[in-house]
Design an enzyme around this catalytic site. Sequence first.
Site, PDB file in Angstrom:
ATOM      1  N   CYS A   2       0.853  -1.189   0.000  1.00  0.00           N
ATOM      2  CA  CYS A   2       0.000   0.000   0.000  1.00  0.00           C
ATOM      3  C   CYS A   2       0.892   1.243   0.000  1.00  0.00           C
ATOM      4  O   CYS A   2       2.081   1.150   0.289  1.00  0.00           O
ATOM      5  CB  CYS A   2      -0.873   0.032   1.245  1.00  0.00           C
ATOM      6  SG  CYS A   2      -1.823  -1.462   1.461  1.00  0.00           S
ATOM      7  N   ARG A  27       1.744   1.814  -6.217  1.00  0.00           N
ATOM      8  CA  ARG A  27       1.941   0.800  -5.170  1.00  0.00           C
ATOM      9  C   ARG A  27       0.673   0.020  -4.880  1.00  0.00           C
ATOM     10  O   ARG A  27       0.705  -0.994  -4.184  1.00  0.00           O
ATOM     11  CB  ARG A  27       2.390   1.473  -3.867  1.00  0.00           C
ATOM     12  CG  ARG A  27       3.795   2.003  -3.901  1.00  0.00           C
ATOM     13  CD  ARG A  27       4.127   2.620  -2.573  1.00  0.00           C
ATOM     14  NE  ARG A  27       4.262   1.641  -1.522  1.00  0.00           N
ATOM     15  CZ  ARG A  27       5.408   1.135  -1.096  1.00  0.00           C
ATOM     16  NH1 ARG A  27       6.521   1.533  -1.636  1.00  0.00           N
ATOM     17  NH2 ARG A  27       5.444   0.250  -0.142  1.00  0.00           N
ATOM     18  N   TRP A  76      -3.638  -1.651  -1.465  1.00  0.00           N
ATOM     19  CA  TRP A  76      -3.511  -2.863  -2.297  1.00  0.00           C
ATOM     20  C   TRP A  76      -3.931  -3.979  -1.358  1.00  0.00           C
ATOM     21  O   TRP A  76      -3.195  -4.366  -0.456  1.00  0.00           O
ATOM     22  CB  TRP A  76      -2.070  -3.017  -2.776  1.00  0.00           C
ATOM     23  CG  TRP A  76      -1.801  -4.315  -3.458  1.00  0.00           C
ATOM     24  CD1 TRP A  76      -1.309  -5.463  -2.896  1.00  0.00           C
ATOM     25  CD2 TRP A  76      -2.007  -4.623  -4.837  1.00  0.00           C
ATOM     26  NE1 TRP A  76      -1.197  -6.441  -3.839  1.00  0.00           N
ATOM     27  CE2 TRP A  76      -1.619  -5.968  -5.039  1.00  0.00           C
ATOM     28  CE3 TRP A  76      -2.501  -3.895  -5.925  1.00  0.00           C
ATOM     29  CZ2 TRP A  76      -1.701  -6.594  -6.275  1.00  0.00           C
ATOM     30  CZ3 TRP A  76      -2.562  -4.530  -7.153  1.00  0.00           C
ATOM     31  CH2 TRP A  76      -2.166  -5.851  -7.323  1.00  0.00           C
ATOM     32  N   ASN A 100       0.695   0.161   6.355  1.00  0.00           N
ATOM     33  CA  ASN A 100       1.242  -0.616   5.243  1.00  0.00           C
ATOM     34  C   ASN A 100       1.957  -1.810   5.866  1.00  0.00           C
ATOM     35  O   ASN A 100       2.786  -1.630   6.755  1.00  0.00           O
ATOM     36  CB  ASN A 100       2.228   0.252   4.450  1.00  0.00           C
ATOM     37  CG  ASN A 100       2.837  -0.500   3.275  1.00  0.00           C
ATOM     38  OD1 ASN A 100       2.280  -1.488   2.818  1.00  0.00           O
ATOM     39  ND2 ASN A 100       3.969  -0.023   2.805  1.00  0.00           N
ATOM     40  N   GLY A 101       1.618  -3.025   5.444  1.00  0.00           N
ATOM     41  CA  GLY A 101       2.249  -4.221   6.010  1.00  0.00           C
ATOM     42  C   GLY A 101       1.195  -5.278   6.323  1.00  0.00           C
ATOM     43  O   GLY A 101       0.054  -5.184   5.861  1.00  0.00           O
ATOM     44  N   GLU A 480      10.026 -21.591 -18.422  1.00  0.00           N
ATOM     45  CA  GLU A 480       9.853 -20.203 -17.994  1.00  0.00           C
ATOM     46  C   GLU A 480      11.072 -19.353 -18.388  1.00  0.00           C
ATOM     47  O   GLU A 480      10.925 -18.207 -18.833  1.00  0.00           O
ATOM     48  CB  GLU A 480       9.610 -20.176 -16.474  1.00  0.00           C
ATOM     49  CG  GLU A 480       9.540 -18.811 -15.840  1.00  0.00           C
ATOM     50  CD  GLU A 480       8.392 -17.922 -16.321  1.00  0.00           C
ATOM     51  OE1 GLU A 480       7.534 -18.395 -17.083  1.00  0.00           O
ATOM     52  OE2 GLU A 480       8.388 -16.737 -15.957  1.00  0.00           O
ATOM     53  N   LYS A 484      10.797 -16.082 -20.753  1.00  0.00           N
ATOM     54  CA  LYS A 484      11.299 -14.747 -20.364  1.00  0.00           C
ATOM     55  C   LYS A 484      12.176 -14.183 -21.470  1.00  0.00           C
ATOM     56  O   LYS A 484      12.062 -13.034 -21.833  1.00  0.00           O
ATOM     57  CB  LYS A 484      12.123 -14.810 -19.069  1.00  0.00           C
ATOM     58  CG  LYS A 484      11.432 -14.927 -17.754  1.00  0.00           C
ATOM     59  CD  LYS A 484      10.577 -13.778 -17.321  1.00  0.00           C
ATOM     60  CE  LYS A 484       9.207 -13.867 -17.904  1.00  0.00           C
ATOM     61  NZ  LYS A 484       8.153 -14.451 -17.166  1.00  0.00           N
ATOM     62  N   GLU A 487      10.098 -13.233 -24.638  1.00  0.00           N
ATOM     63  CA  GLU A 487       9.154 -12.117 -24.605  1.00  0.00           C
ATOM     64  C   GLU A 487       9.823 -10.758 -24.483  1.00  0.00           C
ATOM     65  O   GLU A 487       9.282  -9.781 -25.000  1.00  0.00           O
ATOM     66  CB  GLU A 487       8.049 -12.308 -23.561  1.00  0.00           C
ATOM     67  CG  GLU A 487       8.455 -12.292 -22.132  1.00  0.00           C
ATOM     68  CD  GLU A 487       7.244 -12.455 -21.181  1.00  0.00           C
ATOM     69  OE1 GLU A 487       7.466 -12.884 -20.061  1.00  0.00           O
ATOM     70  OE2 GLU A 487       6.099 -12.130 -21.555  1.00  0.00           O
ATOM     71  N   HIS A 503      15.277 -37.152 -28.739  1.00  0.00           N
ATOM     72  CA  HIS A 503      14.185 -37.557 -29.625  1.00  0.00           C
ATOM     73  C   HIS A 503      13.905 -36.500 -30.690  1.00  0.00           C
ATOM     74  O   HIS A 503      12.824 -36.509 -31.293  1.00  0.00           O
ATOM     75  CB  HIS A 503      12.925 -37.835 -28.795  1.00  0.00           C
ATOM     76  CG  HIS A 503      13.126 -38.928 -27.799  1.00  0.00           C
ATOM     77  ND1 HIS A 503      13.266 -40.249 -28.165  1.00  0.00           N
ATOM     78  CD2 HIS A 503      13.266 -38.901 -26.455  1.00  0.00           C
ATOM     79  CE1 HIS A 503      13.464 -40.987 -27.077  1.00  0.00           C
ATOM     80  NE2 HIS A 503      13.480 -40.193 -26.025  1.00  0.00           N
ATOM     81  N   LYS A 604       0.003  -6.689 -20.435  1.00  0.00           N
ATOM     82  CA  LYS A 604       0.206  -7.265 -19.112  1.00  0.00           C
ATOM     83  C   LYS A 604      -0.903  -8.251 -18.773  1.00  0.00           C
ATOM     84  O   LYS A 604      -0.661  -9.313 -18.211  1.00  0.00           O
ATOM     85  CB  LYS A 604       0.252  -6.137 -18.063  1.00  0.00           C
ATOM     86  CG  LYS A 604       0.465  -6.619 -16.630  1.00  0.00           C
ATOM     87  CD  LYS A 604       1.850  -7.192 -16.444  1.00  0.00           C
ATOM     88  CE  LYS A 604       2.067  -7.819 -15.098  1.00  0.00           C
ATOM     89  NZ  LYS A 604       3.202  -8.763 -15.082  1.00  0.00           N
TER      90      LYS A 604
HETATM   91  O1  M6R Z   1      -2.396 -12.511 -15.177  1.00  0.00           O
HETATM   92  P1  M6R Z   1      -2.093 -13.933 -15.549  1.00  0.00           P
HETATM   93  O2  M6R Z   1      -1.151 -14.598 -14.602  1.00  0.00           O
HETATM   94  O3  M6R Z   1      -3.350 -14.743 -15.723  1.00  0.00           O
HETATM   95  O4  M6R Z   1      -1.391 -13.830 -16.956  1.00  0.00           O
HETATM   96  C1  M6R Z   1      -1.055 -14.979 -17.666  1.00  0.00           C
HETATM   97  C2  M6R Z   1      -0.073 -14.675 -18.771  1.00  0.00           C
HETATM   98  O5  M6R Z   1      -0.622 -13.778 -19.690  1.00  0.00           O
HETATM   99  C3  M6R Z   1       1.240 -14.109 -18.231  1.00  0.00           C
HETATM  100  O6  M6R Z   1       1.821 -14.966 -17.296  1.00  0.00           O
HETATM  101  C4  M6R Z   1       2.257 -13.877 -19.367  1.00  0.00           C
HETATM  102  O7  M6R Z   1       2.672 -15.090 -19.891  1.00  0.00           O
HETATM  103  C5  M6R Z   1       3.447 -13.058 -18.845  1.00  0.00           C
HETATM  104  N1  M6R Z   1       3.701 -11.944 -19.707  1.00  0.00           N
HETATM  105  C6  M6R Z   1       4.701 -13.815 -18.737  1.00  0.00           C
HETATM  106  O8  M6R Z   1       5.783 -13.047 -18.351  1.00  0.00           O
END
Ligand code: M6R
Length: 609
Positions: A2, A27, A76, A100-101, A480, A484, A487, A503, A604
């Site tokens: 927060c 925040r 938050w 906050n906490g 993952e 990363k 993307e 394979h 996002k």
């Molecule tokens: O908000 P969500 O966790 O449901 O989002 C899922 C994906 O869109 C999200 O994890 C996406 O793959 C990220 N950009 C990965 O870094």
Amino acid sequence: MCGIVGYVGTKKALPILLDGLGQLEYRGYDSAGVALVEDGQLEISRAPGRLSALKKLLTEKLTTSTGTNGIGHTRWATHGKPSEANAHPHASEGVCLVHNGIIENHLELRRELEREGVVFTSETDTEVAAHLLAKEIKTTATPLDALKQMASRLRGSYAFLALDERFPDRIFVAKTATPIIIGVGEGEFFIASDIPALLPYTRSVIMLEDGDIAELSPTRCYIERDGVEQKREVVQITWDRTTAEKRGFPHYMIKEIFDQVEVISDALRERVDMSSLEVDLSETHLKEDQVKATRTIHLVGCGTAWHACLVAKYLIESIAGIQCVVDHASEFRYRSLTLHKDDIVLAISQSGETADTLAALLRGGEQCRTVAICNVVGSTISRKADHVLFTRAGPEISVASTKAFTTQLVAAYLLAIALAEMKGTLEQRREAVRALLNLPGAIDSTLKLNDVIERIAERYRTHRHVLFLGRGLCYPIALEGALKLKEISYIHAEGYPAGEIKHGPIALVDDNLPVVVLLPRQNELFDKTLSNLREVGSRGARIIAITDSERHDEIAPYVEEVVTLPFISHHLTPILMSIPLQLFAYHVAQKNGLDVDLPRNLAKSVTVE
Ligand code: M6R
């Protein structure tokens, strides 16, 4: 996560508070509130939603208010949904406070106060502090003494700003494990949870330390700790506002990577009892009979959250012994399903708004119980699920998910332990829980490898293809790591189960292909992965090994780089392994001059199909 602000001086406080909250909205932003002392009386205004809702409510008051002392909060949510009742400040008998906490022992304090006749009006952990403060004020000499007494009853993390209407020109402050900064002006003080809120007014600041209690009036800042007055240096801030929002880091992504020590500590708060080594997930309201009857857990998510589902499958199957099936949410929603009424659909989502994940959860909910692991309190997925476990990662601004992912893994681990407890099948609970308590420290040590990873990123950043290999719990981390890199660096990257490359994908290996191999120390996995590493190494691959094993002699002959991580437990290795991969993707993208926080073509939160 927060945001809190305070002002005491000679100017009108309200515009300063609203401006400060605006600077801190990054925040958290599900509700906001302010309190002022006007003519010796507390006046509190709160509104759910973004700060604009509070500003609208206060349009008239902005011209009429004369109060020169006030506190404010942008929330938050962690305890209780976003609503006016749960918004701060919380008040009791002439005092009010913002927080906050997380107060870990809020439930036992709440019961104690209720037995004494206190009536609660919110679901928050914070409200107990307001009532405790009002109670202590009745028996102590000064509000500062009362604040000390109140703080001594609390376990957890907190930064509090409090007002007492009997002292109209004072703000009282208490801090432990949550930041609070005092901005020094001419005959005035500004207080905030983060530097950006102070920058329009002053660059001279005092950083409070854990255990500090302070009393501020327009002309005096008195700080004490353990009953002894503290003299603190006034330091000058040279950051601009954007740098301050990122805590001095150049991008949100790297800030969020470094947030992981703090947010993972938050994710464990009040859920793990340090002395009894018990896990308490009663907040999910999962019942023992439901868990005992569960046949299959269907895990659904997208992107990074889908990788968290894969890790969760390993954890739940191995710790709780419940069969798990993992689906991409976008596949699950249209697949012909054979769900049983005693199954569970477990959706993982940072935002809680991903359209495919929501649709999969709703589809599951037609036939069985649903659980969500989610970051955003009040999000659609968290409201639609029968049971929710929040990850407490705080707002994640960078498109590439980092701290949201590792807190999802922590939540999955806690859930696996809680499920096993309810089934009565948990073995070695003390070891499993003790390992968790070492996790924040191990993350801190892993983050110290940042310079090493930056150097490695420089060495490989011009390659157009990278392969990531892992087995068992490290296979989803290989996926993952590849995601990363893809993307934010636009480099083609593949994550693969190390045992599968022979394979097919091994045909890709030549003497110019970087291959990141995740080598966990667990004996069988180490030996098998080492033999896969040799398979690619003998075909010329440029190998970067990431390991928590000490068997470096066996790795060294085949690799160009070895990154050594701390070890705490096999089940927590994936969390630590994620961090060098996040740092690698970050440094490659940053060195290649790319827009790290806003990669092309990505959003996002994907709220459309
Ligand atoms: O908000 P969500 O966790 O449901 O989002 C899922 C994906 O869109 C999200 O994890 C996406 O793959 C990220 N950009 C990965 O870094």
